[in-house]
Design a protein around this motif. Structure first.
Motif, mmCIF file in Angstrom:
data_model
loop_
_atom_site.group_PDB
_atom_site.id
_atom_site.type_symbol
_atom_site.label_atom_id
_atom_site.label_comp_id
_atom_site.label_asym_id
_atom_site.label_seq_id
_atom_site.Cartn_x
_atom_site.Cartn_y
_atom_site.Cartn_z
ATOM 1 N N ALA A 1 8.092 3.264 9.984
ATOM 2 C CA ALA A 1 5.704 3.106 9.442
ATOM 3 C C ALA A 1 5.733 4.527 8.606
ATOM 4 N N GLN A 2 6.555 5.820 8.812
ATOM 5 C CA GLN A 2 6.021 6.920 8.249
ATOM 6 C C GLN A 2 6.373 6.174 6.497
ATOM 7 N N LEU A 3 8.174 5.925 6.980
ATOM 8 C CA LEU A 3 8.292 5.272 5.142
ATOM 9 C C LEU A 3 7.760 4.933 4.105
ATOM 10 N N ASP A 4 6.957 4.203 5.423
ATOM 11 C CA ASP A 4 5.609 2.736 4.375
ATOM 12 C C ASP A 4 4.491 3.352 4.911
ATOM 13 N N ARG A 5 3.884 4.071 4.516
ATOM 14 C CA ARG A 5 3.117 4.947 4.327
ATOM 15 C C ARG A 5 2.787 5.115 2.645
ATOM 16 N N LYS A 6 4.329 5.083 2.430
ATOM 17 C CA LYS A 6 4.512 5.194 1.163
ATOM 18 C C LYS A 6 4.052 4.543 0.014
ATOM 19 N N ASP A 7 4.372 2.751 0.530
ATOM 20 C CA ASP A 7 4.205 1.563 0.148
ATOM 21 C C ASP A 7 2.353 1.198 0.543
ATOM 22 N N ASN A 8 1.697 2.489 1.265
ATOM 23 C CA ASN A 8 0.557 1.589 1.267
ATOM 24 C C ASN A 8 0.532 0.505 2.473
ATOM 25 N N ARG A 9 0.741 0.604 3.192
ATOM 26 C CA ARG A 9 1.292 0.301 4.219
ATOM 27 C C ARG A 9 -0.083 -0.104 5.219
ATOM 28 N N PRO A 10 -0.681 1.378 5.524
ATOM 29 C CA PRO A 10 -2.136 1.477 6.765
ATOM 30 C C PRO A 10 -3.003 0.422 5.334
ATOM 31 N N GLU A 11 -2.984 1.544 4.153
ATOM 32 C CA GLU A 11 -4.252 0.766 3.439
ATOM 33 C C GLU A 11 -4.164 -1.140 3.333
ATOM 34 N N ASN A 12 -2.932 -1.718 2.297
ATOM 35 C CA ASN A 12 -2.602 -2.836 2.722
ATOM 36 C C ASN A 12 -3.509 -3.481 3.619
ATOM 37 N N VAL A 13 -3.441 -3.325 5.118
ATOM 38 C CA VAL A 13 -3.611 -3.734 6.308
ATOM 39 C C VAL A 13 -4.836 -3.612 6.232
ATOM 40 N N LEU A 14 -5.797 -2.529 5.992
ATOM 41 C CA LEU A 14 -7.106 -2.270 6.008
ATOM 42 C C LEU A 14 -7.877 -3.191 4.926
ATOM 43 N N LYS A 15 -7.563 -3.867 4.109
ATOM 44 C CA LYS A 15 -7.896 -4.628 2.867
ATOM 45 C C LYS A 15 -8.127 -6.135 3.978
ATOM 46 N N GLN A 16 -6.137 -6.564 3.958
ATOM 47 C CA GLN A 16 -6.070 -7.870 4.814
ATOM 48 C C GLN A 16 -7.476 -7.594 6.031
ATOM 49 N N ILE A 17 -7.580 -6.438 6.930
ATOM 50 C CA ILE A 17 -8.660 -7.296 7.817
ATOM 51 C C ILE A 17 -10.500 -7.545 6.931
ATOM 52 N N MET A 18 -10.132 -6.346 6.010
ATOM 53 C CA MET A 18 -11.508 -6.482 5.504
ATOM 54 C C MET A 18 -11.913 -8.337 5.030
ATOM 55 N N THR A 19 -10.628 -8.483 4.058
ATOM 56 C CA THR A 19 -11.034 -9.733 3.461
ATOM 57 C C THR A 19 -10.996 -11.289 4.600
ATOM 58 N N GLU A 20 -10.035 -11.195 5.384
ATOM 59 C CA GLU A 20 -9.807 -11.509 6.783
ATOM 60 C C GLU A 20 -10.924 -11.687 7.305
ATOM 61 N N LYS A 21 -11.581 -10.331 7.880
ATOM 62 C CA LYS A 21 -13.046 -11.025 8.524
ATOM 63 C C LYS A 21 -13.856 -10.095 8.274
ATOM 64 N N GLU A 22 -13.847 -10.229 6.799
ATOM 65 C CA GLU A 22 -14.986 -10.659 5.799
ATOM 66 C C GLU A 22 -16.503 -9.368 6.304
ATOM 67 N N THR A 23 -15.537 -8.401 6.299
ATOM 68 C CA THR A 23 -16.564 -7.529 7.416
ATOM 69 C C THR A 23 -16.431 -5.385 6.691
ATOM 70 N N THR A 24 -17.181 -4.705 6.302
ATOM 71 C CA THR A 24 -16.785 -4.068 6.330
ATOM 72 C C THR A 24 -17.725 -3.125 7.018
ATOM 73 N N ASP A 25 -17.927 -4.151 7.977
ATOM 74 C CA ASP A 25 -18.062 -2.833 9.474
ATOM 75 C C ASP A 25 -17.214 -2.158 9.715
ATOM 76 N N PHE A 26 -17.944 -0.207 9.905
ATOM 77 C CA PHE A 26 -16.209 -0.047 10.837
ATOM 78 C C PHE A 26 -16.085 0.085 11.767
ATOM 79 N N LYS A 27 -16.618 0.097 12.846
ATOM 80 C CA LYS A 27 -15.627 -0.304 14.198
ATOM 81 C C LYS A 27 -15.075 -1.553 14.446
#
Length: 251
Positions: free
Chosen positions: A197-223
């Protein structure tokens, strides 16, 4: 023959656990690790430079005055460095990356007396042999006391592994992480996942998952985004501030 009384210490990862800590049942001095070393620079050739680096980052990012950092954060870590030989040290740390990085650092501070102390780790119970990424959060005083009864003693090899992990993290040494991920420890069965998980931060794993969530959920609601990220990537242990920063980076 003089009997040397063992001193007991409980090192907690953050103040949240302190609220429910069963201090009426467990004796010993409590030390709080008040840091988020997973976030920001960790450079510094000397301890003084390291603290200055962290204090500056915390002030700039979270608005915490440098003076408060040295009074409330550094003083607690200095207590760890001052733990004497023949002590018992209990680490209350979870399996996620946020907790583990703080844990690695704390262990590194203990290495000068590691050979002369007993060290234990207390972790939340597993669910179906997997970590509950909510950690100690759902646990009350009773279940925390039960967890203490199931504490695991760390071997010299465990302590060396954790200190080496901090060194790899501090120096951003991917090669060393690659070596350490192969080390097996019964007390840390999920370490390979955490290192990955730490090594994957260099490949933007957390950011990519956040993008997926916003796309799939069609939301920008932080909660909504924060809760879903916790379900998918609880291994990071990010709090709301870390996720907010990642979302700002994406935008």
């Amino acid at each position: 023959m003089i009997s040397i009384k063992t001193k007991t210490f409980h090192i907690l990862n953050g103040d949240a656990l302190l609220d429910n800590f069963p201090s009426e049942l467990l004796t010993g001095e409590i030390i709080i690790a008040r840091e988020c070393l997973i976030d920001g620079p960790v450079g510094g050739a000397t301890p003084e430079q390291f603290w200055e680096t962290r204090a500056g980052f915390i002030q700039e990012t979270y608005g915490e005055e440098k003076e408060a950092y040295f009074e409330e954060v550094v003083t607690e870590f200095e207590k760890i460095k001052a733990i004497p030989a023949n002590s018992e040290v209990n680490f209350w740390f979870e399996d996620d990356l946020f907790c583990q990085v703080n844990f690695w650092f704390c262990v590194s501070l203990l290495m000068p007396v590691a050979h002369a102390i007993k060290v234990f780790v207390i972790k939340p119970p597993l669910i179906d042999q997997q970590p509950d990424w909510r950690g100690f959060g759902p646990m009350d005083r009773h279940t925390l006391a039960e967890a203490y009864l199931n504490k695991q003693e760390l071997s010299p090899a465990d302590l060396s592994l954790l200190a080496n992990l901090w060194d790899a993290y501090k120096n951003d040494n991917r090669e060393k992480f690659g070596e350490l991920v192969l080390v097996k420890s019964e007390n840390f069965p999920f370490l390979n996942q955490v290192i990955q998980a730490q090594l994957d931060r260099k490949d933007n794993r957390p950011e990519n998952v956040l993008k997926q969530i916003m796309t799939e959920k069609e939301t920008t609601d932080f909660k909504t985004i924060f809760q879903e990220f916790g379900k998918r990537e609880g291994i990071y242990g990010f709090g709301d501030w870390q996720v907010e920063k990642l979302l700002e980076k994406i935008k």
